[in-house]
Scaffold this motif. Structure first.
Motif, PDB file in Angstrom:
ATOM      1  N   PRO A 240     -25.859  45.883  -1.414  1.00  0.00           N
ATOM      2  CA  PRO A 240     -26.108  46.250  -0.016  1.00  0.00           C
ATOM      3  C   PRO A 240     -25.676  47.698   0.215  1.00  0.00           C
ATOM      4  O   PRO A 240     -25.024  48.312  -0.638  1.00  0.00           O
ATOM      5  CB  PRO A 240     -25.205  45.286   0.755  1.00  0.00           C
ATOM      6  CG  PRO A 240     -24.079  44.998  -0.189  1.00  0.00           C
ATOM      7  CD  PRO A 240     -24.687  45.030  -1.572  1.00  0.00           C
ATOM      8  N   ILE A 241     -26.005  48.233   1.360  1.00  0.00           N
ATOM      9  CA  ILE A 241     -25.573  49.595   1.700  1.00  0.00           C
ATOM     10  C   ILE A 241     -24.054  49.597   1.934  1.00  0.00           C
ATOM     11  O   ILE A 241     -23.457  48.549   2.199  1.00  0.00           O
ATOM     12  CB  ILE A 241     -26.315  50.139   2.940  1.00  0.00           C
ATOM     13  CG1 ILE A 241     -26.047  49.259   4.170  1.00  0.00           C
ATOM     14  CG2 ILE A 241     -27.800  50.264   2.674  1.00  0.00           C
ATOM     15  CD1 ILE A 241     -26.512  49.868   5.473  1.00  0.00           C
ATOM     16  N   GLU A 242     -23.451  50.771   1.839  1.00  0.00           N
ATOM     17  CA  GLU A 242     -22.012  50.881   2.086  1.00  0.00           C
ATOM     18  C   GLU A 242     -21.709  50.418   3.508  1.00  0.00           C
ATOM     19  O   GLU A 242     -22.447  50.729   4.446  1.00  0.00           O
ATOM     20  CB  GLU A 242     -21.543  52.325   1.888  1.00  0.00           C
ATOM     21  CG  GLU A 242     -20.043  52.451   1.852  1.00  0.00           C
ATOM     22  CD  GLU A 242     -19.567  53.801   1.355  1.00  0.00           C
ATOM     23  OE1 GLU A 242     -18.375  54.060   1.510  1.00  0.00           O
ATOM     24  OE2 GLU A 242     -20.377  54.570   0.811  1.00  0.00           O
ATOM     25  N   GLY A 243     -20.637  49.641   3.677  1.00  0.00           N
ATOM     26  CA  GLY A 243     -20.281  49.080   4.984  1.00  0.00           C
ATOM     27  C   GLY A 243     -20.838  47.690   5.206  1.00  0.00           C
ATOM     28  O   GLY A 243     -20.558  47.046   6.210  1.00  0.00           O
ATOM     29  N   ALA A 244     -21.641  47.229   4.258  1.00  0.00           N
ATOM     30  CA  ALA A 244     -22.213  45.884   4.351  1.00  0.00           C
ATOM     31  C   ALA A 244     -21.797  45.070   3.124  1.00  0.00           C
ATOM     32  O   ALA A 244     -21.414  45.624   2.093  1.00  0.00           O
ATOM     33  CB  ALA A 244     -23.736  45.947   4.430  1.00  0.00           C
TER      34      ALA A 244
END
Length: 171
Positions: free
Chosen positions: A30-34
């Motif tokens: 997933p993208i960073e922060g997810a």
């Protein structure tokens, strides 16, 4: 309880795919922060003993938590929905709830579509779909369909959950 005579084949369609492997398909971060929770179910037959499994990973691919559980007698779609619900419950009880956005991935197109579009849900599945939607809507999580090849770890955990009963009864 469901019986083999009472299962409606419409709700198991799409649960089984050909064994043909798709080239280049693997889990995506997933993208960073997810964080991403991949879930799956394993069922002996069209209706039978079932296990669920799931794995939560961050944007680096690091495993944060996982589950593997025997759930009793089920059809594939109900088992997939129970796996999704278990992932929701695990995440709500984790240290990451409220600090990370969650993406849930399942290889059950039917379960994912029903959660996204609940008007199409048959009456016998409404309660389970409703519970999943409560979490997803309340916390603004995302849910997506993925091919089985992108769900290998969750699939292995679901099979381990199914084995928990077989080991307990000595098969």
């Amino acid at each position: 309880m469901l019986s083999k005579n009472k299962i409606d084949k419409r709700y198991t369609k799409g649960c089984y795919r050909s064994r043909k492997r798709l080239a280049g398909i693997s889990w995506e971060t997933p993208i960073e922060g997810a964080v991403k929770f991949n879930v799956d179910a394993a069922v002996n037959g069209v209706v039978g003993s079932a296990g669920i499994g799931g794995v939560l990973k961050d944007h680096t691919g690091k495993t944060l938590l996982c589950f593997s559980k025997y759930i009793g007698f089920s059809d594939p779609t109900s088992a997939e929905l129970q796996g999704i619900l278990e992932a929701c419950c695990c995440f709500v009880g984790s240290q990451w709830v409220g600090t990370k956005s969650l993406i849930i991935e399942s290889d059950s197109k039917i379960a994912v579509n029903w959660i996204k579009r609940p008007l199409s849900v048959p009456a016998s599945f409404k309660d389970l779909v409703g519970k999943c939607r409560e979490y997803i809507d309340r916390f603004k999580w995302d849910i997506a369909f993925v091919f089985r090849e992108r769900n290998a770890v969750a699939h292995r955990l679901a099979k381990e959950g199914l084995q928990k009963l077989l080991n307990a009864v000595g098969k």
